[in-house]
Each structure stands twice: as C-alpha cells, then as structure tokens.
Design a protein around this motif. Sequence first.
Motif, PDB file in Angstrom:
ATOM      1  N   TYR A  62       0.852  -1.183   0.000  1.00  0.00           N
ATOM      2  CA  TYR A  62       0.000   0.000   0.000  1.00  0.00           C
ATOM      3  C   TYR A  62       0.894   1.241   0.000  1.00  0.00           C
ATOM      4  O   TYR A  62       2.027   1.205   0.478  1.00  0.00           O
ATOM      5  N   SER A  63       0.366   2.319  -0.549  1.00  0.00           N
ATOM      6  CA  SER A  63       1.070   3.600  -0.561  1.00  0.00           C
ATOM      7  C   SER A  63       0.134   4.708  -0.097  1.00  0.00           C
ATOM      8  O   SER A  63      -1.085   4.619  -0.276  1.00  0.00           O
ATOM      9  N   ILE A  64       0.736   5.722   0.466  1.00  0.00           N
ATOM     10  CA  ILE A  64       0.016   6.971   0.720  1.00  0.00           C
ATOM     11  C   ILE A  64       0.139   7.772  -0.570  1.00  0.00           C
ATOM     12  O   ILE A  64       1.238   7.936  -1.102  1.00  0.00           O
ATOM     13  N   ILE A  65      -0.986   8.232  -1.094  1.00  0.00           N
ATOM     14  CA  ILE A  65      -0.975   8.945  -2.380  1.00  0.00           C
ATOM     15  C   ILE A  65      -1.343  10.403  -2.137  1.00  0.00           C
ATOM     16  O   ILE A  65      -2.391  10.703  -1.541  1.00  0.00           O
ATOM     17  N   LEU A  66      -0.479  11.276  -2.615  1.00  0.00           N
ATOM     18  CA  LEU A  66      -0.617  12.720  -2.399  1.00  0.00           C
ATOM     19  C   LEU A  66      -0.472  13.460  -3.721  1.00  0.00           C
ATOM     20  O   LEU A  66       0.214  12.988  -4.629  1.00  0.00           O
ATOM     21  N   PRO A  67      -1.067  14.658  -3.806  1.00  0.00           N
ATOM     22  CA  PRO A  67      -0.765  15.498  -4.968  1.00  0.00           C
ATOM     23  C   PRO A  67       0.679  15.986  -4.872  1.00  0.00           C
ATOM     24  O   PRO A  67       1.239  16.097  -3.779  1.00  0.00           O
ATOM     25  N   HIS A  68       1.282  16.300  -6.010  1.00  0.00           N
ATOM     26  CA  HIS A  68       2.705  16.673  -6.041  1.00  0.00           C
ATOM     27  C   HIS A  68       3.051  17.900  -5.211  1.00  0.00           C
ATOM     28  O   HIS A  68       4.170  18.044  -4.739  1.00  0.00           O
ATOM     29  N   ASP A  69       2.078  18.787  -5.008  1.00  0.00           N
ATOM     30  CA  ASP A  69       2.366  20.016  -4.280  1.00  0.00           C
ATOM     31  C   ASP A  69       1.976  19.945  -2.803  1.00  0.00           C
ATOM     32  O   ASP A  69       1.985  20.948  -2.098  1.00  0.00           O
ATOM     33  N   HIS A  70       1.665  18.754  -2.310  1.00  0.00           N
ATOM     34  CA  HIS A  70       1.345  18.584  -0.893  1.00  0.00           C
ATOM     35  C   HIS A  70       2.616  18.792  -0.079  1.00  0.00           C
ATOM     36  O   HIS A  70       3.708  18.401  -0.511  1.00  0.00           O
ATOM     37  N   PRO A  71       2.526  19.384   1.113  1.00  0.00           N
ATOM     38  CA  PRO A  71       3.726  19.621   1.932  1.00  0.00           C
ATOM     39  C   PRO A  71       4.527  18.358   2.265  1.00  0.00           C
ATOM     40  O   PRO A  71       5.730  18.437   2.512  1.00  0.00           O
ATOM     41  N   LEU A  72       3.883  17.191   2.252  1.00  0.00           N
ATOM     42  CA  LEU A  72       4.575  15.939   2.572  1.00  0.00           C
ATOM     43  C   LEU A  72       5.001  15.151   1.331  1.00  0.00           C
ATOM     44  O   LEU A  72       5.560  14.057   1.448  1.00  0.00           O
ATOM     45  N   ALA A  73       4.767  15.692   0.149  1.00  0.00           N
ATOM     46  CA  ALA A  73       4.957  14.939  -1.096  1.00  0.00           C
ATOM     47  C   ALA A  73       6.403  14.569  -1.381  1.00  0.00           C
ATOM     48  O   ALA A  73       6.660  13.639  -2.143  1.00  0.00           O
ATOM     49  N   ASP A  74       7.357  15.249  -0.786  1.00  0.00           N
ATOM     50  CA  ASP A  74       8.768  14.958  -1.057  1.00  0.00           C
ATOM     51  C   ASP A  74       9.384  13.999  -0.041  1.00  0.00           C
ATOM     52  O   ASP A  74      10.575  13.698  -0.122  1.00  0.00           O
ATOM     53  N   GLN A  75       8.594  13.514   0.892  1.00  0.00           N
ATOM     54  CA  GLN A  75       9.113  12.587   1.902  1.00  0.00           C
ATOM     55  C   GLN A  75       9.305  11.203   1.283  1.00  0.00           C
ATOM     56  O   GLN A  75       8.482  10.753   0.486  1.00  0.00           O
ATOM     57  N   PRO A  76      10.382  10.482   1.641  1.00  0.00           N
ATOM     58  CA  PRO A  76      10.582   9.133   1.104  1.00  0.00           C
ATOM     59  C   PRO A  76       9.591   8.123   1.680  1.00  0.00           C
ATOM     60  O   PRO A  76       9.234   7.145   1.029  1.00  0.00           O
ATOM     61  N   ASN A  77       9.157   8.367   2.915  1.00  0.00           N
ATOM     62  CA  ASN A  77       8.128   7.524   3.533  1.00  0.00           C
ATOM     63  C   ASN A  77       7.418   8.324   4.607  1.00  0.00           C
ATOM     64  O   ASN A  77       7.919   9.344   5.079  1.00  0.00           O
ATOM     65  N   LEU A  78       6.231   7.850   4.942  1.00  0.00           N
ATOM     66  CA  LEU A  78       5.393   8.533   5.932  1.00  0.00           C
ATOM     67  C   LEU A  78       4.727   7.502   6.829  1.00  0.00           C
ATOM     68  O   LEU A  78       4.471   6.377   6.414  1.00  0.00           O
ATOM     69  N   SER A  79       4.431   7.917   8.035  1.00  0.00           N
ATOM     70  CA  SER A  79       3.628   7.099   8.940  1.00  0.00           C
ATOM     71  C   SER A  79       2.157   7.427   8.707  1.00  0.00           C
ATOM     72  O   SER A  79       1.806   8.571   8.385  1.00  0.00           O
ATOM     73  N   ILE A  80       1.312   6.439   8.879  1.00  0.00           N
ATOM     74  CA  ILE A  80      -0.140   6.685   8.799  1.00  0.00           C
ATOM     75  C   ILE A  80      -0.534   7.764   9.806  1.00  0.00           C
ATOM     76  O   ILE A  80      -1.413   8.591   9.548  1.00  0.00           O
ATOM     77  N   ALA A  81       0.137   7.811  10.960  1.00  0.00           N
ATOM     78  CA  ALA A  81      -0.182   8.809  11.987  1.00  0.00           C
ATOM     79  C   ALA A  81      -0.026  10.235  11.465  1.00  0.00           C
ATOM     80  O   ALA A  81      -0.717  11.142  11.932  1.00  0.00           O
ATOM     81  N   GLN A  82       0.855  10.447  10.487  1.00  0.00           N
ATOM     82  CA  GLN A  82       1.054  11.790   9.928  1.00  0.00           C
ATOM     83  C   GLN A  82      -0.141  12.262   9.101  1.00  0.00           C
ATOM     84  O   GLN A  82      -0.193  13.425   8.706  1.00  0.00           O
ATOM     85  N   LEU A  83      -1.088  11.367   8.848  1.00  0.00           N
ATOM     86  CA  LEU A  83      -2.274  11.734   8.058  1.00  0.00           C
ATOM     87  C   LEU A  83      -3.472  12.092   8.930  1.00  0.00           C
ATOM     88  O   LEU A  83      -4.556  12.347   8.414  1.00  0.00           O
ATOM     89  N   ASP A 131      -5.379  14.180  -7.076  1.00  0.00           N
ATOM     90  CA  ASP A 131      -4.536  15.018  -7.933  1.00  0.00           C
ATOM     91  C   ASP A 131      -5.032  16.459  -7.964  1.00  0.00           C
ATOM     92  O   ASP A 131      -4.237  17.400  -8.118  1.00  0.00           O
ATOM     93  N   ALA A 132      -6.339  16.645  -7.785  1.00  0.00           N
ATOM     94  CA  ALA A 132      -6.915  17.991  -7.766  1.00  0.00           C
ATOM     95  C   ALA A 132      -6.695  18.703  -6.434  1.00  0.00           C
ATOM     96  O   ALA A 132      -7.079  19.866  -6.281  1.00  0.00           O
ATOM     97  N   GLY A 133      -6.081  18.001  -5.463  1.00  0.00           N
ATOM     98  CA  GLY A 133      -5.772  18.636  -4.188  1.00  0.00           C
ATOM     99  C   GLY A 133      -6.883  18.592  -3.160  1.00  0.00           C
ATOM    100  O   GLY A 133      -6.818  19.289  -2.146  1.00  0.00           O
ATOM    101  N   ILE A 134      -7.895  17.757  -3.372  1.00  0.00           N
ATOM    102  CA  ILE A 134      -9.037  17.675  -2.452  1.00  0.00           C
ATOM    103  C   ILE A 134      -8.674  16.924  -1.176  1.00  0.00           C
ATOM    104  O   ILE A 134      -9.211  17.191  -0.109  1.00  0.00           O
ATOM    105  N   GLY A 135      -7.766  15.952  -1.275  1.00  0.00           N
ATOM    106  CA  GLY A 135      -7.392  15.163  -0.104  1.00  0.00           C
ATOM    107  C   GLY A 135      -6.309  14.167  -0.465  1.00  0.00           C
ATOM    108  O   GLY A 135      -5.720  14.220  -1.549  1.00  0.00           O
ATOM    109  N   VAL A 136      -6.060  13.242   0.461  1.00  0.00           N
ATOM    110  CA  VAL A 136      -5.065  12.186   0.278  1.00  0.00           C
ATOM    111  C   VAL A 136      -5.785  10.851   0.288  1.00  0.00           C
ATOM    112  O   VAL A 136      -6.949  10.766   0.681  1.00  0.00           O
ATOM    113  N   THR A 137      -5.092   9.800  -0.123  1.00  0.00           N
ATOM    114  CA  THR A 137      -5.698   8.475  -0.058  1.00  0.00           C
ATOM    115  C   THR A 137      -4.620   7.440   0.222  1.00  0.00           C
ATOM    116  O   THR A 137      -3.418   7.728   0.146  1.00  0.00           O
TER     117      THR A 137
END
Length: 197
Positions: A62-83, A131-137
């Motif tokens: 599984y992956s956390i999917i973010l739009p490219h301009d999200h503040p966390l988009a450049d992280q190599p990995n994320l915890s579910i807690a960060q969402l 991708d439209a920036g409405i949220g993450v999945t």
Amino acid sequence: MPSVVRAFRSKYPQVTIHFRFENIGQLTNKLLSGEIDLAFTLSHGLHNLGGVTYKPLWTQPYSIILPHDHPLADQPNLSIAQLEHEPFVMLEREESPQGYDYVLSMCAKHGFSPRIVSQASRTDAVLMIVDAGIGVTVLSRHLLLYASPTLRFIDIQGEDHSIDVVASWKTANTNPAVPLFIQEIEAALEQTRANQA
C-alpha cells in the motif's frame, strides 16, 4: 497478463476470452454469482468467502498517495499517523468493502478516524480527486501504473502494509478452460522466478 493470454490463445484457439473491468466489490459479486469464471483482484477477504479458490500472483504494498504540491509529497516515507489531520478521499465502501475497512483499521491503529471528504465509485476517479488537491488516499501501489505523473506514491513507515494480487475462481466452477488458464499463469510465474534467479 498479456503474455499469459497470448500463450493461452495460442494453445487453445477454440476458447473465447471475454474481459470485464470492474471494481473489487463487483468482481467478487460476479465471481460468486457465476457471471464470471476467473477474477484478477486483490486478496482482501477472499479467505472468508466459502467456495472460492485463489492463487497469489505477487504482493503489492500500500502507498500513501498525495498530490505533487502537498507539503509531505517529497518525503521518502510517511507514517499513517502523519495523516491524522488530512482530508481523505476514498473508494466507496460498496466498491471495495475490505479495502475500505482496511484503511479505516490502519488509521484506528494510529489513534484516529480518517476525515473522509470525498468518495468515488472508481479508483481512477479517486486518483483524479487526490490530484486535484481535495485530499489524500491510501491504495495499492499497483495503481501507479495508471496514475498521473503529478501524483506522489509514498511508502508507509512501520509495519508491513501489503496485499496479494490474485487469480480467483469458484472452487466448483465446471468451465474446463479455468484450470487450463491457471496452468498458463503458473507457467508464467515459474518463468518469472527463473528469470529472477
């Protein structure tokens, strides 16, 4: 899959193959009703279905999917807690009940319930809304094959969050082409393993 279908058609040209593309919930329902003979799907909940046999093909994280301009988009990995404070976009529960519940349980393990702001009946629509920036999945990484290049698929930190991609069929299916097709899948898997060795 194309190579398996090509090999099967070469050996059994008298067998006609029809393809249907459905969401996971629809695939499971049509498999159980006998409307389709073989489903390629995710393994969520299949072990709870009586009379269904399945063969794992590969494991997909599984992956956390973010739009490219999200503040966390450049992280190599994320915890579910960060969402925890992020708006979530989800595939509608009836389209993938086990997948929907799995994401809720991942969030619950980290002490929160996701704030769902949008839902869609198709995974491509979920990806477009993200991708439209409405949220993450949070979805299976295999969707990277179909995703816009502006989406970011981020690895999940911590425990293993993965799912098997499987071929599944009703155990009592009497279509003689099903075991023949499974043989072609097994041959392709064996060839893949040999190439990787």
